[in-house]
Design an enzyme around this catalytic site. Structure first.
Site, PDB file in Angstrom:
ATOM      1  N   HIS A 275       0.838  -1.220   0.000  1.00 23.27           N
ATOM      2  CA  HIS A 275       0.000   0.000   0.000  1.00 23.27           C
ATOM      3  C   HIS A 275       0.870   1.266   0.000  1.00 23.27           C
ATOM      4  O   HIS A 275       0.557   2.240   0.682  1.00 23.27           O
ATOM      5  CB  HIS A 275      -0.931   0.033   1.212  1.00 23.27           C
ATOM      6  CG  HIS A 275      -1.973  -1.042   1.223  1.00 23.27           C
ATOM      7  ND1 HIS A 275      -3.263  -0.838   0.799  1.00 23.27           N
ATOM      8  CD2 HIS A 275      -1.928  -2.341   1.602  1.00 23.27           C
ATOM      9  CE1 HIS A 275      -3.962  -1.957   0.933  1.00 23.27           C
ATOM     10  NE2 HIS A 275      -3.180  -2.884   1.412  1.00 23.27           N
TER      11      HIS A 275
ATOM     12  N   ASN B 222     -10.284  -2.566   2.833  1.00 23.96           N
ATOM     13  CA  ASN B 222     -10.054  -2.523   1.386  1.00 23.96           C
ATOM     14  C   ASN B 222     -11.367  -2.236   0.672  1.00 23.96           C
ATOM     15  O   ASN B 222     -12.436  -2.229   1.295  1.00 23.96           O
ATOM     16  CB  ASN B 222      -9.507  -3.867   0.890  1.00 23.96           C
ATOM     17  CG  ASN B 222      -8.021  -4.052   1.210  1.00 23.96           C
ATOM     18  OD1 ASN B 222      -7.298  -3.087   1.437  1.00 23.96           O
ATOM     19  ND2 ASN B 222      -7.578  -5.291   1.216  1.00 23.96           N
TER      20      ASN B 222
ATOM     21  N   TYR C 297       1.062  -4.531  11.805  1.00 25.24           N
ATOM     22  CA  TYR C 297       1.009  -3.082  11.559  1.00 25.24           C
ATOM     23  C   TYR C 297       1.867  -2.317  12.560  1.00 25.24           C
ATOM     24  O   TYR C 297       2.657  -1.452  12.206  1.00 25.24           O
ATOM     25  CB  TYR C 297      -0.437  -2.574  11.591  1.00 25.24           C
ATOM     26  CG  TYR C 297      -1.200  -3.036  10.371  1.00 25.24           C
ATOM     27  CD1 TYR C 297      -1.341  -2.216   9.270  1.00 25.24           C
ATOM     28  CD2 TYR C 297      -1.740  -4.311  10.307  1.00 25.24           C
ATOM     29  CE1 TYR C 297      -2.010  -2.644   8.144  1.00 25.24           C
ATOM     30  CE2 TYR C 297      -2.409  -4.754   9.188  1.00 25.24           C
ATOM     31  CZ  TYR C 297      -2.544  -3.911   8.105  1.00 25.24           C
ATOM     32  OH  TYR C 297      -3.192  -4.336   6.987  1.00 25.24           O
TER      33      TYR C 297
HETATM   34  C1  HEM Z   1      -7.966  -8.336   5.503  1.00 25.37           C
HETATM   35  C2  HEM Z   1      -6.833  -8.246   4.878  1.00 25.37           C
HETATM   36  C3  HEM Z   1      -6.055  -6.963   4.787  1.00 25.37           C
HETATM   37  C4  HEM Z   1      -6.501  -5.712   4.547  1.00 25.37           C
HETATM   38  C5  HEM Z   1      -7.922  -5.257   4.313  1.00 25.37           C
HETATM   39  C6  HEM Z   1      -5.363  -4.835   4.569  1.00 25.37           C
HETATM   40  C7  HEM Z   1      -5.417  -3.471   4.377  1.00 25.37           C
HETATM   41  C8  HEM Z   1      -4.339  -2.632   4.424  1.00 25.37           C
HETATM   42  C9  HEM Z   1      -4.368  -1.224   4.146  1.00 25.37           C
HETATM   43  C10 HEM Z   1      -5.591  -0.428   3.776  1.00 25.37           C
HETATM   44  C11 HEM Z   1      -3.119  -0.747   4.284  1.00 25.37           C
HETATM   45  C12 HEM Z   1      -2.662   0.681   4.029  1.00 25.37           C
HETATM   46  C13 HEM Z   1      -2.783   1.509   5.257  1.00 25.37           C
HETATM   47  C14 HEM Z   1      -2.415   2.933   4.948  1.00 25.37           C
HETATM   48  O1  HEM Z   1      -3.095   3.538   4.102  1.00 25.37           O
HETATM   49  O2  HEM Z   1      -1.466   3.451   5.550  1.00 25.37           O
HETATM   50  C15 HEM Z   1      -2.290  -1.841   4.664  1.00 25.37           C
HETATM   51  C16 HEM Z   1      -0.955  -1.743   4.909  1.00 25.37           C
HETATM   52  C17 HEM Z   1      -0.235  -2.764   5.413  1.00 25.37           C
HETATM   53  N1  HEM Z   1      -0.668  -4.058   5.638  1.00 25.37           N
HETATM   54 FE1  HEM Z   1      -2.471  -4.801   5.324  1.00 25.37          FE
HETATM   55  N2  HEM Z   1      -4.243  -5.564   4.849  1.00 25.37           N
HETATM   56  C18 HEM Z   1      -4.646  -6.874   4.997  1.00 25.37           C
HETATM   57  C19 HEM Z   1      -3.868  -7.930   5.343  1.00 25.37           C
HETATM   58  C20 HEM Z   1      -2.633  -7.789   5.861  1.00 25.37           C
HETATM   59  C21 HEM Z   1      -1.906  -8.829   6.494  1.00 25.37           C
HETATM   60  C22 HEM Z   1      -2.398 -10.259   6.700  1.00 25.37           C
HETATM   61  C23 HEM Z   1      -0.730  -8.292   6.879  1.00 25.37           C
HETATM   62  C24 HEM Z   1       0.419  -8.933   7.594  1.00 25.37           C
HETATM   63  C25 HEM Z   1       0.358 -10.013   8.333  1.00 25.37           C
HETATM   64  C26 HEM Z   1      -0.716  -6.905   6.481  1.00 25.37           C
HETATM   65  C27 HEM Z   1       0.319  -6.036   6.652  1.00 25.37           C
HETATM   66  C28 HEM Z   1       0.347  -4.740   6.217  1.00 25.37           C
HETATM   67  C29 HEM Z   1       1.485  -3.871   6.345  1.00 25.37           C
HETATM   68  C30 HEM Z   1       2.835  -4.247   6.934  1.00 25.37           C
HETATM   69  C31 HEM Z   1       1.113  -2.618   5.824  1.00 25.37           C
HETATM   70  C32 HEM Z   1       1.959  -1.365   5.736  1.00 25.37           C
HETATM   71  C33 HEM Z   1       1.584  -0.470   6.880  1.00 25.37           C
HETATM   72  C34 HEM Z   1       2.379   0.794   6.969  1.00 25.37           C
HETATM   73  O3  HEM Z   1       3.570   0.801   6.648  1.00 25.37           O
HETATM   74  O4  HEM Z   1       1.810   1.791   7.461  1.00 25.37           O
HETATM   75  N3  HEM Z   1      -1.887  -6.637   5.883  1.00 25.37           N
HETATM   76  N4  HEM Z   1      -3.059  -2.985   4.740  1.00 25.37           N
END
Ligand code: HEM
Length: 734
Positions: free
Chosen positions: A87, A160, A374
């Protein structure tokens, strides 16, 4: 692309967060201070490094002692921080949440009970795969992350625009992301899933197939962030005052309806305007067309957890609305753009683990892993004190014994441990109890440790079928085209064949068509399609609340000799419906009307394309003769037609459409003495015309009197996909 917009004065709500951010906001234009170093001393010269010189033969070497020059360079050298691991590309905006319906029966959370409150929010929309500099309109999931600054602390719904996910257990997240990101050997392709690694992975991961259907549908090429649904995806819980627990899913439904680009348009926009979505968001907010979503919940009482054929904690499944209806409870509105991108949109940090009392987690294994990930990733992206950054800090008091670490901002007097002899800053369990709340729900748990998944997690195709079956005819075709496009991009035939086998478990016709298009082996057998449908999955189920052209971008094409009265009447009428109007001419400097009066268009034909607009309209006048011989104008019209957009022309301009779109199936207004409006496949024409005099009452509707009413109706319909279904699009080159 320059995008001048009609400025409409608007104001944003002065929320607690807006005021909180002012504490750290300075206005460089209004400041009376001259330039200083970071340590506050006056800067005398920012253009010339201090040099050694003999005073005669010009400057010699630059001197290391020049602190001001060194500081300027060193500060610049360290401007970049790691981009988000996923993202990375996003756009954000401020706004607020209003609760319309309190839900004490489900939750005691203040933010879900006090309808008098205005809760500030910050939203960041994003793509998943591409890097910070990638294009907005790629085929990808869009992030929909909402931070609620509640009076009880920050609550983040990190969702999402697609309600399900690729994997069931967070431990597989690095695998799916490595697979979808650019190939490791050459970092290609940027912002796209059309490569063998992705299909290799998902062909071997059947739990991904439901999500794949959504990602290959038009949901993954939204027209705008403003026309996307948002989904919390994971299953959370709510707890009420009586200690009863409910499973919950969160939804955001856009006021403007759900609307997507078409693929050819998305591809072109990636080059023509890579910032298409962030520009659109900003233009709407600055024009006062504030994006709005209804906030709704789906709720399942704890006792009914096992009453469904799927596991309600499985993030690869939806809760069909036929089984669990949505309950609308409030509304979110975006009304203010950030003042500076980096400190706000880039440094905002969301965590699924940020919940408020009255909201809880479930055992959804994807959510549990996210709750770790996160917080952890913010440590490397922003540092341990990231929650003190202005955009991340809560609007309610923060007090604890966490201390120190890089970039600590706050200075706290007094003890830094608990218990202490002052009894200061005690945990709040007692206060909670006296208010009748429980903070940690006494959930029953199983007693064995094993690496396993729930048995119901093993079924992967029923809901993929449900989604596919529920699409309209044109949506199905778009999905088949998308898969065919993606699998055309690589030569590994075995991966294509494995994918075809997977698709055959969803629908034989789907698999057969993709196999034929993508050069795979036609499937011999598959899983029987259960034929069930849901009313709530196709985008057609989400039209705007009522037909509107508010914030829709409409291009008026003009050349020398255009009819000024017709142009002005048309523009005023469309503006009264709050459309964003851009005049596009044969040049940007003065274009002369038939009456001799000239106007200055916003853009010219060569410098812009129909892709940036929702509709195109041409007023009458003598300009039609020259426009009919202008290949770029013909292309504008054909491209808008190919992308299924509303097209309008009146007076002499009807003849221009007849030149650009010489299709037997299309009908045009012919009778010069009649003001009858002809609507044919979203092409709206009239020979004689007049415009509404009371502009405030712009009527929108098919069959209403007048050109603008009918044209606006077809703009409000988003697209006319019948053109595709009846084969008209394939007859036009664009
Ligand atoms: C239901 C499934 C998921 C959804 C809806 C989702 C949604 C998102 C969204 C919207 C962001 C962007 C946030 C922003 O705008 O700053 C994000 C970032 C991220 N997501 Fe997910 N994600 C999902 C699953 C996962 C999973 C399973 C992991 C790890 C185990 C993960 C790890 C991350 C990481 C590391 C970031 C970067 C955050 C940052 O650097 O601020 N996500 N995700």
């Amino acid at each position: 692309m320059a995008q001048a917009v009609e400025a409409i004065k608007h104001t944003f709500l002065d929320t607690k967060k807006v005021r909180d951010l002012q504490r750290d906001t300075v206005d460089a234009v209004k400041t009376s201070t001259g330039m200083t170093t970071d340590h506050g001393t006056a800067v005398l010269d920012t253009d010339n490094w201090l040099k050694a010189t003999d005073g005669k033969s010009g400057p010699g070497p630059s001197l290391l002692e020049d602190e001001q020059a060194r500081q300027k360079i060193m500060r610049f050298d360290h401007e970049r921080i790691p981009e988000r691991v996923v993202h990375a590309r996003g756009a954000g905006a401020h706004g607020h949440f209003k609760l319309h319906k309190a839900i004490p029966e489900f939750s005691y959370a203040g933010v879900l009970n006090d309808t008098s409150r205005t809760t500030p929010i910050f939203i960041r929309f994003s793509t998943v795969q591409g890097s910070r500099g990638s294009a907005d309109t790629v085929r990808d999931v869009r992030g929909f992350a909402v931070k609620f600054y509640t009076d009880e602390g920050n609550w983040d719904i990190v969702g999402n625009n697609i309600p399900v996910f690729f994997i069931q257990d967070a431990i597989k997240f690095p695998d799916i992301i490595h697979a979808v990101k650019p190939e490791p050997q050459n970092e290609i392709p940027t912002g796209q899933s059309a490569h063998p690694s992705f299909y290799d992975f998902i062909s071997l991961t059947p739990e991904s197939m439901h999500m794949l259907m959504w990602v290959m549908s038009d949901r993954a090429i939204p027209r705008s962030y403003r026309t996307m649904q948002g989904f919390g995806v994971n299953t959370f819980t709510l707890v009420n005052k009586d200690g009863e627990r409910f499973f919950v899913k969160f939804h955001f439904d856009p006021e403007l309806g759900v609307h997507s680009l078409v693929w050819d348009e998305a591809l072109k926009l990636s080059g023509q305007d890579p910032d298409f979505h962030r520009r659109d968001l900003e233009a709407a907010i600055r024009n006062g067309a504030f994006p709005r979503w209804t906030f709704a919940i789906q709720v399942i009482p704890e006792a009914q957890e096992h009453d469904f054929e799927f596991d309600i904690l499985d993030a690869t499944k939806i809760w069909p609305e036929e089984l669990v209806p949505k309950i609308p409870i409030g509304e979110i509105v975006l009304d203010r753009m950030p003042d500076e991108y980096f400190p706000e949109t880039e440094q905002v940090a969301f965590c699924t683990s940020h919940i408020v009392p009255g909201v809880g987690f479930s055992d959804d294994p994807l959510l549990q892993g996210r709750n770790f990930s996160y917080f952890d990733t913010q440590l490397s992206r922003l540092g341990v004190n990231w929650q003190e950054l202005p955009i991340n800090r809560p609007i309610c008091p923060v007090m604890n014994f966490h201390r120190d670490g890089q970039m600590r901002h706050r200075i706290t007097k007094g003890p830094n441990y608990w218990p202490n002899r002052f009894g200061t800053v005690p945990p709040q369990a007692d206060a909670f109890k006296t208010q009748g709340f429980i903070q940690d729900y006494p959930q029953k748990i199983h007693g064995v440790k094993q690496r396993l998944r729930s048995i119901k997690f093993n079924e992967h195709f029923n809901q993929a079928q449900l989604f596919y079956n529920s699409l309209s005819k044109w949506e199905k075709q778009h999905l088949i085209d998308a898969l065919s496009f993606e699998m055309n991009k690589f030569d590994e035939g075995d991966i294509v064949d494995k994918m075809i086998d997977r698709l055959a478990q969803i629908d034989m016709e789907l698999a057969t068509q993709v196999a034929s298009n993508a050069g795979g082996t036609a499937p011999k057998s598959g899983k029987e399609n259960h034929g069930k449908m849901s009313k709530f999955l196709s985008q057609t189920a989400f039209p705007p609340a009522k037909p509107t052209i508010k914030s829709r971008k409409i291009a008026i094409l003009v050349g020398d000799g255009f009819d000024l009265a017709a142009y002005e009447g048309l523009k005023a009428a469309l503006l009264s419906g709050m459309a964003v109007i851009m005049t596009v001419g044969n040049r940007k400097s003065r274009v002369t009307s038939s009456s001799g009066k000239a106007i200055s268009p916003d853009l010219h034909f060569e410098g812009d394309r129909s892709t940036g607009y929702d509709a195109v309209v041409i007023p009458g006048g003598k300009h039609v003769e020259a426009l009919s011989k202008n290949g770029r104008v013909i292309h504008w019209i054909r491209e808008a037609f190919g992308h299924c957009k509303a097209i309008g022309a009146f007076g002499e301009a009807v003849d221009l459409l007849k030149v650009a779109l010489p299709l037997q199936q299309l009908q045009f207004a012919e009778d010069n003495s009649s003001d009858a409006v002809v609507c044919s496949y979203g092409v709206v024409t009239a020979r004689a015309y007049s415009f509404p005099s009371a502009l405030a009452d712009l009527t929108i509707g098919e069959g209403e009197k007048g050109f603008v009413a009918n044209f606006s109706y077809h703009v409000a319909q988003h697209r006319c996909y019948e053109r595709e279904l009846d084969g008209l699009v394939s007859l036009v080159a664009f």
